[in-house]
Design an enzyme around this catalytic site. Structure first.
Site, mmCIF file in Angstrom:
data_model
loop_
_atom_site.group_PDB
_atom_site.id
_atom_site.type_symbol
_atom_site.label_atom_id
_atom_site.label_comp_id
_atom_site.label_asym_id
_atom_site.label_seq_id
_atom_site.Cartn_x
_atom_site.Cartn_y
_atom_site.Cartn_z
ATOM 1 N N HIS A 85 6.361 26.253 3.338
ATOM 2 C CA HIS A 85 6.445 27.650 3.767
ATOM 3 C C HIS A 85 7.435 27.783 4.932
ATOM 4 O O HIS A 85 8.203 28.744 5.010
ATOM 5 C CB HIS A 85 5.044 28.118 4.177
ATOM 6 C CG HIS A 85 4.824 29.592 4.124
ATOM 7 N ND1 HIS A 85 3.638 30.163 4.535
ATOM 8 C CD2 HIS A 85 5.601 30.624 3.724
ATOM 9 C CE1 HIS A 85 3.711 31.476 4.386
ATOM 10 N NE2 HIS A 85 4.890 31.781 3.897
ATOM 11 N N GLU B 223 -1.316 20.378 3.979
ATOM 12 C CA GLU B 223 -0.413 20.568 5.124
ATOM 13 C C GLU B 223 1.033 20.642 4.670
ATOM 14 O O GLU B 223 1.850 21.350 5.272
ATOM 15 C CB GLU B 223 -0.606 19.456 6.163
ATOM 16 C CG GLU B 223 -1.999 19.408 6.789
ATOM 17 C CD GLU B 223 -2.442 20.730 7.403
ATOM 18 O OE1 GLU B 223 -1.576 21.513 7.833
ATOM 19 O OE2 GLU B 223 -3.663 20.993 7.424
ATOM 20 N N HIS C 201 2.046 24.134 3.902
ATOM 21 C CA HIS C 201 2.507 24.870 5.092
ATOM 22 C C HIS C 201 3.942 24.473 5.429
ATOM 23 O O HIS C 201 4.766 25.301 5.812
ATOM 24 C CB HIS C 201 1.628 24.532 6.298
ATOM 25 C CG HIS C 201 0.241 25.103 6.271
ATOM 26 N ND1 HIS C 201 -0.016 26.442 6.138
ATOM 27 C CD2 HIS C 201 -0.984 24.507 6.392
ATOM 28 C CE1 HIS C 201 -1.335 26.649 6.177
ATOM 29 N NE2 HIS C 201 -1.934 25.492 6.320
HETATM 30 ZN ZN LIG Z 1 -4.022 25.071 6.468
#
Ligand SMILES: [Zn+2]
Length: 415
Positions: A212, A206, A209
């Site tokens: 990102h 996680e 992400h």
């Molecule tokens: Zn994911």
């Protein structure tokens, strides 16, 4: 439902729903998806047969002559314990939440990208359990806010996920605010929060992400951070999982919460040795579901299916993944992803992302691993771009070529 989707695709000018659904994904065409799946199927099936042989031996000791699909997971776990002596439950005392975060997840981000994290208890989250960190670059400039909401609650959805609360946007002058959610049971007062092996993997995933979202450097919020196609979005998060067992990282965070002793090396070795066990089964059952998804959504407008079971059997046979012992992960009657979720003709996305992931992990390994230089390259070429350029072009800019499937075959023991 499949027939109506085919009809809609025709109205929109496509030959099938699958062609419509993949039109704005990163996969260049349905043919490219089939070509990738076609490379995986033969070695996956071969390994599933090899795994079945070991399971038959284990089952025979219990007097089971004829191994069946429903025996698989029981005997697979037995072989895993016997052959690789992996007992994942015994690892918990080494995975205390605070250490996992600060000395693991944040530590890796510091080594790679130079990030620092300062908790801001003066900022109020949406729930008392939510913690907020200010994230800064190496030069001290502000990057954004990271929220961590780790404990389970009655009112919270299950699973784990990342959200962007504020999208980065140069147009609007906005810096990102992102949140990671997990569902870890809260320990009694005064006791430490000990994570399972899988929960630690999820924390790293996680956070991939989150990076990102945080590193986004785009103009329009619509293209910011994780606003990329479905067959690309899991790629950066899967890459971030690689740092969990990276020697420098695991040595820094995986310490016994009472004695402080490091996680024994043989436990790490066993986990790595066992990592390909079961991948023949896992890949085959996944491919079965993926190919069923595509078969349903490649129906031409007006084409109908009278006998769904015969249709399934023929689709699996045609793709070379029809094994009685390894049925597809989902059958048509309960394939929620594609008939009640957003994954119609998109179940392939998981493995498509993993091809990019495994190839990137190999690049990091070839280039010295956890270094600031490597982190900056991944950040600049890939994580910062969001959907402002073709994501596969961003991959090419980072990797220097198109993705190769061999690293994934190797990772899953299918090479
Ligand atoms: Zn994911």
């Amino acid at each position: 439902m499949a027939a109506l989707r085919a009809e809609r695709a025709a109205l929109l000018g496509f030959a099938s729903h699958a062609e419509f659904a993949t039109d704005n994904q990163t996969a260049p065409s349905l043919e490219a998806i089939h070509a990738m799946l076609g490379k995986l199927a033969p070695p996956a099936v071969r390994n599933a047969h090899a795994e079945a042989e070991l399971l038959r031996e284990a089952a025979a000791r219990d007097g089971i002559e004829d191994l069946q699909a429903w025996d698989w997971s029981y005997y697979s776990e037995q072989v895993r314990r016997e052959k690789f002596s992996v007992d994942r439950a015994a690892l918990r005392p080494y995975f205390e939440l605070e250490r996992v975060l600060t000395d693991g997840v944040f530590f890796a981000a510091n080594r790679l990208y130079g990030l620092t994290f300062t908790e801001r208890p003066d900022l109020a989250g949406y729930h008392p359990d939510v913690r907020i960190w200010e994230v800064k670059n190496e030069d001290g400039s502000g990057l954004g806010l990271f929220l961590g909401d780790y404990y389970t609650r009655d009112t919270k959805a299950g699973g784990a996920w990342m959200n962007s609360l504020v999208h980065q946007s140069a147009l609007l002058g906005m810096q990102p605010v992102v949140v990671n959610n997990l569902n870890i049971p809260k320990p009694p007062a005064g006791e430490p929060t000990l994570l399972s092996f899988d929960e630690v993997v999820t924390a790293f995933h996680e956070f991939g992400h989150a990076l990102h979202g945080l590193f986004s450097e785009v103009t329009y919020p619509q293209f910011s951070g994780t606003a990329v196609p479905r067959d690309f979005v899991e790629y950066p998060s899967q890459v971030n999982e690689m740092w969990m067992l990276w020697p420098e990282v695991v040595a820094n965070f995986a310490k016994h919460h009472v004695t402080g002793e490091p996680l024994p090396q043989d436990a790490i070795d066993n986990i790595e040795a066992a990592s390909t066990w079961g991948e023949g089964f896992g890949t085959t059952e996944y491919l079965g579901a993926t190919l069923l998804d595509l078969a349903w959504h490649e129906l031409a407008p007006g084409e109908t299916v009278q006998d769904p079971e015969a249709f399934e059997a023929e689709a699996l046979q045609r793709a070379g993944v029809a094994l009685d012992l390894v049925p597809p992960r989902y059958r048509s009657g309960y394939f929620k992803h594609i008939f009640a979720g957003g994954y119609a003709a998109a179940y392939y996305a998981y493995i498509w992302s993993e091809v990019l992931d495994a190839d990137t992990v190999e690049w990091f390994q070839e280039n010295g691993g956890l270094t600031r230089e490597n982190g900056d390259r991944f950040r600049r070429e890939l994580l910062a771009r969001g959907n402002s350029i073709d994501p596969l072009q961003a991959f090419r800019n980072f990797r220097g070529r198109d993705a190769a499937i061999e690293p994934l075959l190797h990772r899953r023991g299918l090479a």
